[in-house]
Scaffold this active site. Structure first.
Site, PDB file in Angstrom:
ATOM      1  CG  HIS A 199      -8.697  -4.779  -0.641  1.00 41.50           C
ATOM      2  ND1 HIS A 199      -7.863  -5.752  -0.937  1.00 41.50           N
ATOM      3  CD2 HIS A 199      -7.951  -3.535  -1.039  1.00 41.50           C
ATOM      4  CE1 HIS A 199      -6.556  -5.210  -0.879  1.00 41.50           C
ATOM      5  NE2 HIS A 199      -6.706  -3.783  -1.327  1.00 41.50           N
ATOM      6  NE  ARG A 209      -2.863  -7.846  -3.211  1.00 41.96           N
ATOM      7  CZ  ARG A 209      -3.749  -7.113  -3.532  1.00 41.96           C
ATOM      8  NH1 ARG A 209      -4.779  -7.711  -4.521  1.00 41.96           N
ATOM      9  NH2 ARG A 209      -3.751  -6.127  -3.307  1.00 41.96           N
ATOM     10  CG  ASP A 210       2.191 -11.753  -3.441  1.00 46.98           C
ATOM     11  OD1 ASP A 210       1.237 -10.846  -3.712  1.00 46.98           O
ATOM     12  OD2 ASP A 210       3.034 -12.212  -4.445  1.00 46.98           O
ATOM     13  CD  GLU A 211       0.056  -6.124  -2.044  1.00 45.13           C
ATOM     14  OE1 GLU A 211       0.015  -5.262  -1.438  1.00 45.13           O
ATOM     15  OE2 GLU A 211      -0.566  -6.313  -2.946  1.00 45.13           O
ATOM     16  CD1 TRP A 227      -0.577   3.743   0.904  1.00 48.74           C
ATOM     17  CD2 TRP A 227      -1.513   5.376  -0.426  1.00 48.74           C
ATOM     18  NE1 TRP A 227      -1.578   3.179   0.016  1.00 48.74           N
ATOM     19  CE2 TRP A 227      -1.945   3.947  -0.652  1.00 48.74           C
ATOM     20  CE3 TRP A 227      -1.821   6.456  -0.903  1.00 48.74           C
ATOM     21  CZ2 TRP A 227      -2.949   4.054  -1.817  1.00 48.74           C
ATOM     22  CZ3 TRP A 227      -2.880   6.315  -2.182  1.00 48.74           C
ATOM     23  CH2 TRP A 227      -3.183   5.156  -2.384  1.00 48.74           C
ATOM     24  CG  ASP A 264      -5.504  -0.094   1.961  1.00 48.94           C
ATOM     25  OD1 ASP A 264      -4.548   0.706   1.429  1.00 48.94           O
ATOM     26  OD2 ASP A 264      -5.842  -0.810   0.968  1.00 48.94           O
ATOM     27  CD  GLU A 290      -7.151  -4.928  -4.751  1.00 52.72           C
ATOM     28  OE1 GLU A 290      -7.074  -6.272  -4.929  1.00 52.72           O
ATOM     29  OE2 GLU A 290      -5.993  -4.237  -4.360  1.00 52.72           O
ATOM     30  CG  ASP A 344      -3.043  -5.096   1.548  1.00 53.96           C
ATOM     31  OD1 ASP A 344      -2.717  -6.080   2.610  1.00 53.96           O
ATOM     32  OD2 ASP A 344      -2.615  -5.097   0.201  1.00 53.96           O
TER      33      ASP A 344
HETATM   34  C1  BGC Z   1      -2.866  -2.692  -1.898  1.00 52.15           C
HETATM   35  C2  BGC Z   1      -3.730  -1.466  -1.592  1.00 52.15           C
HETATM   36  C3  BGC Z   1      -2.798  -0.725  -1.314  1.00 52.15           C
HETATM   37  C4  BGC Z   1      -1.890  -0.277  -2.472  1.00 52.15           C
HETATM   38  C5  BGC Z   1      -1.009   0.745  -2.707  1.00 52.15           C
HETATM   39  C6  BGC Z   1      -2.161  -2.550  -3.040  1.00 52.15           C
HETATM   40  O1  BGC Z   1      -1.623  -3.555  -3.447  1.00 52.15           O
HETATM   41  O2  BGC Z   1      -3.786  -3.895  -1.666  1.00 52.15           O
HETATM   42  O3  BGC Z   1      -4.969  -1.582  -0.895  1.00 52.15           O
HETATM   43  O4  BGC Z   1      -3.011   0.576  -0.679  1.00 52.15           O
HETATM   44  O5  BGC Z   1      -1.440  -1.563  -2.924  1.00 52.15           O
HETATM   45  O6  BGC Z   1      -1.220   1.435  -3.680  1.00 52.15           O
END
Ligand code: BGC
Length: 917
Positions: free
Chosen positions: A788, A493-495, A553, A502, A767, A489
């Site tokens: 993003h 960051r912490d993802e 999703w 996405d 984003e 995504d």
């Molecule tokens: C991500 C999005 C993702 C979403 C889920 C976010 O924090 O960066 O792109 O699809 O979380 O809603």
């Protein structure tokens, strides 16, 4: 277009997911592809012959498979007809074709493919790992993490080594590696392979990819040292935004390696990891994907990975058996490699000893620093995608990911050179602090090392609007930044997670920019691995939490599979994922009430001006209800599943799911659409979905489209869509006769718009539509990525509608190419080249005083359907000749020429009378 001057042999031979001479990649569905040389217009294949053998020399005399002459125009994804390969087996192959005149071509060059270790039982060694307790070395998290209390204990990356005497003369050698974590392997001091980030991220509990290296030139008779460093990576590092997300799969990284050497006399030797190897810790104190790396050069161990190093003080590792699960499988996607190295465009002083280097481009990877230093000096390296007003780094959007590297110098050299090994992040700016007070940094001191999966670039788009060109460049850089083992995504960051919406929304654009077939083939398996006991698909892959079934999703399981099939024409992607697709559609049916999906999920995520703020300005609920979005996707998935079933020959399923799609259509209409075409939610996305997914009969479409236009007008003629709706906005406006409005939305420079970000100096996609503006500053730190991919769905519109290249849905894989440019938006030219599986397709138009000059290139062994951008049939000239009327068809008010043979066409049309011009 590639032109072969002499000979007409097939070129660009590839195996499986377009790999050239692969060693140790997945051969689950072994198939072959080749291209015909573009030596003349109309060249096409009428038959082919493939031969395969164990030796180059025996291809003609002793083949293991000879297809014979096969009457077929297939030149991509042709199934291998020999016996299934055994582990380690290498096969050479060549191909020739018969052309449209029945003339036989020369044989292609000889190519090969080689199997890796195909089964867990091929691995003779053991997993090895450090045996110390995890060390609570760092406890510095409370200050920095506003949102998380992640535990910050690290186990240092372990350094392993084993010295072995090789007594014979080496003919060939292979290294097979699997890793729970990430690794770098060395033989006699040399790094093996150009790849980084090990075998990539999968659900390590289910499957682990394995790497195969040809190490023949690295091993010699005599002493040899095999060595590796392993880090936490996705396996045992901090991962996920939730507190306590350390060690998702295990406590510490583990390595499994097997070296197989073949000697001149035919004998073999196998060296595997086991508890006779030695390990120690070294200069890397910790290395974490989110938090960064600390390196203390004073702890370097010179020559630790070479012969003769004294490892008597090193310990023996703990070892574990190789079990039947997780599956150890040859890798499916290309590895992560260094794809670019960026030089700073400026260096600015912040304070004594602290400088910020601007790389001029938001990117993903790591820095390479080269600094003068003295013993014990600690250099802190921090990052940012943006700067604050005062010129300091903006780091809030990294959230709890610390993103700080630390380097401690040993002071031994004039300049210290260093790059971290097992951490990465998205950044444009690099800040060095702790430098000597009097230092005078130059741009030589920092480099941006760009890392992503080694996927070839396939598409380009350019037009007369410079800002749109910047947008296109930003789309491509965002893809470079986020195709990192999984379609992420965001990279900072912490993802950095494989969020499935996405991925599916961006998928079509991705297929245009790069050849992502292998990349997605791997990720779709990750996604199918998320399926739970109820049959639901996770909303990200690999899954790190317990959430399933979000509309838009989880639908990626079907939608992205279909998009990849369409782009590359390989039925294997459908058969490989068929059960998972079916499971998802069946689950939706089970979970729905009267075929209406529940009101759960993320909705039209990040709709900019929603009426449903729900008290949260930054992450409001979307105006389009979740159940509407879910039910629309239910129709889409059931439809695509039915089509997939038909292609795979599952007649019963094809009928069953087509019926289901129709039932859900009816339920959707009854529940969400009023007789005057008002769709619940009364917003752009509510109108877009039934049009995009073909949910309403023709008669009703006009009303719904009118209501869409009204909604857009209410929104000031601007987009008001989140990630779900945005992908359909410009395509639907164009398809339904309002390309002028689609262009207006594209070219709008006021927030929310793509060009707003461009005006703000963006070098990647944002984003949020409100990521930053000079008046309000930065958008919410809760979610404000500047890298993003998902709004890059507009890229598909640029390629498909503006330049005008797309596949024909009835013949997947660009076997027949739809050329249909949309003249408008004040553009005076637009052009796209796209490397289809058959070769380069081009659509390039120029507009001059009402005349459109349009160049089309159709690659060999493909055909084209040309849709002329004019209403004046008498104005169409091809290669200087007026077109014969009988060759034109009128389709939806547009003149179309079908079955155009491969070649180059210079076309002229008067755009007089073209709608909305
Ligand atoms: C991500 C999005 C993702 C979403 C889920 C976010 O924090 O960066 O792109 O699809 O979380 O809603």
């Amino acid at each position: 277009m590639q032109v072969v001057k002499s000979g007409q042999k097939p070129i660009d031979l590839t195996v499986c997911d377009y790999f050239h001479n692969p060693v140790g990649y997945s051969i689950d569905h072994l198939s072959m592809s080749w291209k015909l040389p573009a030596v003349r217009n109309g060249i096409r294949q009428t038959a082919y012959q493939i031969v395969a053998a164990h030796n180059k020399d025996s291809l003609d005399t002793n083949p293991i498979w000879d297809s014979g002459k096969v009457i077929s125009d297939m030149s991509i994804n042709v199934p291998y007809g020999g016996k299934p390969l055994l582990s380690r087996e290498r096969v050479y192959w060549k191909v020739r074709y018969w052309d449209e005149h029945g003339k036989i071509s020369g044989w292609s060059d000889i190519n090969f493919f080689e199997a890796g270790l195909l089964s867990n039982s091929d691995w003779h060694g053991k997993w090895i790992l450090s045996s110390d307790p995890r060390i609570k070395q760092i406890n510095r998290n409370t200050e920095r993490t506003k949102t998380s209390k992640r535990s910050a204990d690290y186990v240092p990356p372990a350094y392993f080594r084993k010295e072995v005497k090789v007594e014979n003369s080496v003919v060939s050698a292979r290294l097979y590696v699997a890793c729970r974590g990430v690794f770098q392997f060395y033989i006699n001091g040399e790094k093996v392979g150009k790849d980084f980030w090990g075998t990539g991220w999968t659900d390590y509990n289910k499957r682990i990819q394995t790497n195969t290296y040809d190490i023949t030139t690295l091993v010699s008779s005599g002493e040899n040292t095999f060595a590796a460093v392993i880090g936490d990576g996705w396996y045992s590092g901090n991962f996920g935004w939730k507190p306590g997300s350390r060690g998702l799969y295990g406590d510490r990284p583990e390595l499994l390696a097997q070296i197989e050497i073949v000697f001149k006399d035919g004998t073999r030797k196998t060296i595997s990891t086991d508890d006779t190897w030695k390990y120690s810790y070294g200069p890397i104190i910790y290395s974490d994907i989110y938090d960064g790396e600390k390196y203390d050069a004073r702890r370097e161990m010179p020559n630790w990975n070479k012969n003769g190093f004294d490892d008597s003080k090193w310990k023996n590792p703990k070892s574990k058996n190789v079990e039947a699960i997780p599956l150890l499988e040859p890798r499916r996607n290309q590895p992560i490699v260094v794809k670019d190295v960026l030089l700073p465009i400026s260096v600015r002083k912040i304070s004594d000893g602290t400088y910020i280097f601007d790389l001029g481009q938001n990117m993903t990877g790591r820095p390479r620093i080269k600094i003068p230093s003295d013993e014990g000096r600690k250099i802190t390296v921090r990052y940012g995608e943006m700067l604050n007003k005062d010129g300091t780094l903006y780091t809030e959007n990294y959230r709890s990911a610390e993103c700080i590297d630390t380097y401690v110098s040993a002071g031994k050299f004039g300049f210290d050179e260093w790059e971290p090994m097992f951490t990465f992040r998205g950044f444009r700016y690099v800040e060095l602090s702790g430098l000597q007070r009097n230092s005078k940094p130059t741009s030589e001191w920092v480099r941006g090392v760009v890392l992503y999966n080694d996927i070839p670039l396939t598409g380009s788009f350019v037009c007369s609007n410079p800002k749109v060109n910047i947008l296109q460049n930003n789309i491509q850089w965002t893809q470079r930044s986020n195709f990192f083992s999984v379609p992420m995504d965001c990279p900072q960051r912490d993802e950095r997670l494989g969020w499935a919406a996405d991925a599916q929304i961006y998928c079509s654009t991705a297929t245009f920019n790069m050849n992502v077939k292998a990349f997605f083939a791997k990720w779709l398996i990750d996604l199918s691995d998320t399926i739970n006991f109820e049959g639901a698909v996770g909303h990200m892959a690999p899954i790190i939490d317990n959430n399933y079934g979000s509309a838009g999703w989880s639908d990626a399981m079907v939608v992205a599979t279909w998009d990849i099939y369409m782009a590359y024409g390989d039925k294997n992607i459908l058969s490989q994922n068929y059960n998972a697709m079916k499971s998802w559609v069946d689950y939706m049916k089970k979970e729905s009430k009267d075929l209406i999906r529940p009101d759960t999920g993320f909705g039209d995520w990040l709709q900019p001006n929603s009426r449903q703020t729900n008290g949260n300005k930054y992450s409001p609920m979307s105006d389009a209800p979740n159940s509407l979005i879910g039910t629309a996707y239910f129709v889409r998935c059931a439809d695509l599943l039915s089509k997939s079933a038909e292609i795979l020959g599952y007649v019963g399923d094809a009928k069953k799911y087509a019926g289901l799609a129709d039932d859900v259509r009816k339920a959707f209409r009854a529940k969400f659409i009023s007789s005057d075409g008002v769709v619940v939610g009364d917003c752009q996305t509510s109108y877009l979905l039934p049009l995009a997914f073909d949910i309403v009969p023709k008669a009703q479409r006009v009303k719904i489209f009118d209501n869409l236009i009204k909604a857009i007008n209410r929104d000031g003629g601007m987009l008001n869509t989140g990630i779900i709706g945005t992908q359909f906005l410009n395509p639907i406006l164009t398809e339904f006769g309002r390309p002028d409005l689609a262009y207006k939305i594209l070219l709008n420079e006021v927030q929310p718009s793509w060009l707003h970000a461009v005006n703000m100096g963006a070098t990647t996609l944002w984003e949020r539509w409100d990521g930053f503006n000079p008046k309000e500053g930065f958008g919410t730190t809760a979610m404000n990525s500047f890298n993003h991919p998902v709004y890059g769905s507009i890229g598909k519109w640029l390629y498909k509608y503006v330049a005008g290249i797309w596949y024909d849905e009835s013949v997947a894989g660009y076997k027949n190419i739809m050329f249909a440019p949309t003249i408008g938006g004040g553009l005076t030219f637009a052009a796209s080249n796209y490397e289809t599986p058959y070769g380069t397709a081009t659509s390039s138009w120029k507009m001059h005083e009402g005349i459109v000059e349009w160049k089309v290139i159709i690659p060999p062994n493909a055909t084209g359907t040309l849709k002329f951008p004019t209403k004046n049939r008498k104005s169409i000239c091809i290669n200087g000749n007026l077109v014969d009327d009988s060759k034109l068809l009128l389709d939806n008010d547009i003149f179309v020429m079908r079955n155009v043979e491969s070649g180059t066409y210079e076309i002229q049309v008067k755009s007089f009378g073209f709608s909305q011009e």
